[in-house]
Design a protein around this motif. Structure first.
Motif, mmCIF file in Angstrom:
data_model
loop_
_atom_site.group_PDB
_atom_site.id
_atom_site.type_symbol
_atom_site.label_atom_id
_atom_site.label_comp_id
_atom_site.label_asym_id
_atom_site.label_seq_id
_atom_site.Cartn_x
_atom_site.Cartn_y
_atom_site.Cartn_z
ATOM 1 N N HIS A 156 16.380 -35.233 -98.068
ATOM 2 C CA HIS A 156 15.717 -34.382 -97.082
ATOM 3 C C HIS A 156 16.671 -34.048 -95.937
ATOM 4 C CE1 HIS A 156 15.456 -38.355 -95.270
ATOM 5 N NE2 HIS A 156 15.236 -37.774 -94.099
ATOM 6 N N ASP A 180 16.211 -33.620 -91.705
ATOM 7 C CA ASP A 180 15.187 -34.084 -90.772
ATOM 8 C C ASP A 180 14.381 -32.935 -90.179
ATOM 9 O OD1 ASP A 180 15.652 -36.792 -91.132
ATOM 10 O OD2 ASP A 180 17.233 -36.850 -89.609
ATOM 11 N N TRP A 228 24.816 -37.020 -87.860
ATOM 12 C CA TRP A 228 24.890 -36.028 -88.928
ATOM 13 C C TRP A 228 24.226 -34.734 -88.523
ATOM 14 C CZ3 TRP A 228 21.926 -40.545 -90.030
ATOM 15 C CH2 TRP A 228 20.563 -40.339 -90.208
ATOM 16 N N ARG A 284 17.386 -44.747 -83.673
ATOM 17 C CA ARG A 284 17.545 -43.347 -84.060
ATOM 18 C C ARG A 284 17.199 -42.415 -82.909
ATOM 19 N NH1 ARG A 284 13.872 -39.409 -86.345
ATOM 20 N NH2 ARG A 284 14.599 -38.472 -88.290
#
Ligand SMILES: [Fe+2]
Length: 279
Positions: A97, A99, A239, A261
């Motif tokens: 996927h 995000d 990323w 995160r």
């Protein structure tokens, strides 16, 4: 600072040594930013930073993105703590996927800081979407030119891995071009997810969409379009969601993993023009 950039694979990914994100200067940040555009995912090794320092580094890229359905740490709501306990079975993000494809303006980049990792296992895979797009036939590229995806957060999807917040109900769906032009590099790339939040292609039935999406996922995740990031405590990866898909590997039963995160605000995706050229 003397910065060393070591590619992780032939197509994408790089380890970066010699950078302390807590004290990074503007010139070094520019080199790191360029490395992200060039390599898609970068891993700044051996960082020892507080949540406030991670937030300050993330803010160098852009405003931070607040996750629409997940809450953050109580004192640092910008940070979502992803914890997988040894007895948990599923994995957060354990499918291919990009995000937040299910939102109108998905996160430009995601930053993950490894706090606690298993001795082995729990790597993350990445795949280069411009490379995958370029490898398609002219016929397939032409067919996809006007195709859009229709995504909506699937709250019934099987997930596990504990977050610091609750998953609440989503609102509107998002429609995006399946060929996305990167706003900085100008490279077109596939912009897809496995079918979980991506429900179908816009204007097509699920039955019609499924074989096309499944084919594109299989094509886009060929080993030669991928790299693999092995985490160490102190690894800080960034990323670029505008040019990659990624997948967390759930291969560490019985072991614990804790990540911090942050997602960074992005723009509204755009595609090629009517003639199939760059806009
Ligand atoms: Fe993810």
């Amino acid at each position: 600072m003397s910065i060393e950039i070591l590619p992780l694979a032939g197509t994408l990914g790089a380890d970066i040594h010699g950078v302390d994100v807590a004290t990074i200067d503007d010139a070094t940040f520019e080199a790191v930013h360029q490395a992200l555009l060039d390599h898609g995912v970068i891993v700044l090794r051996d960082q020892d930073i507080t949540p406030a320092q991670q937030i300050a580094f993330a803010k160098r890229w852009n405003d931070l993105h607040t996750h629409p359905y997940l809450a953050g740490l109580p004192e640092h709501p910008e940070i979502i703590e992803i914890i997988k306990e040894p007895d948990e079975e599923g994995g957060f993000g354990a499918h291919w996927h990009t995000d937040q494809i299910f939102t109108p303006a998905p996160a430009m980049a995601t930053m993950l800081y490894a706090k606690e990792v298993p001795a082995v296992g729990g790597d993350t895979m990445f795949a280069s979407m411009p490379t995958a797009y370029e490898a398609l036939s002219d016929g397939m590229k032409a067919m996809l030119r006007h195709v859009h995806t229709f995504s909506q957060y699937n709250k019934t999807a099987k997930r596990s891995g504990k977050m610091s917040g609750k998953v609440t109900k989503p609102s509107k769906p998002a429609v995006h071009p399946i060929i996305r032009v990167h706003p900085e590099t100008r490279r077109p790339g596939l912009y897809i997810n496995e079918m979980e939040n991506l429900r179908h292609l816009d204007g097509m039935t699920v039955e019609e969409s499924t074989p096309i999406i499944n084919y594109l996922i299989r094509h886009a995740t060929k080993p030669e379009f991928t790299c693999r990031v092995r985490w160490e405590v102190g690894s800080l990866a960034v990323w670029d969601n505008r040019q990659l898909m990624h997948m967390a590997l759930n291969d560490y039963p019985g072991r614990r993993r804790v990540m911090h995160r942050i997602t960074i605000k992005g723009d509204v995706p755009f595609g090629l023009d009517e003639a199939g050229d760059l806009p």
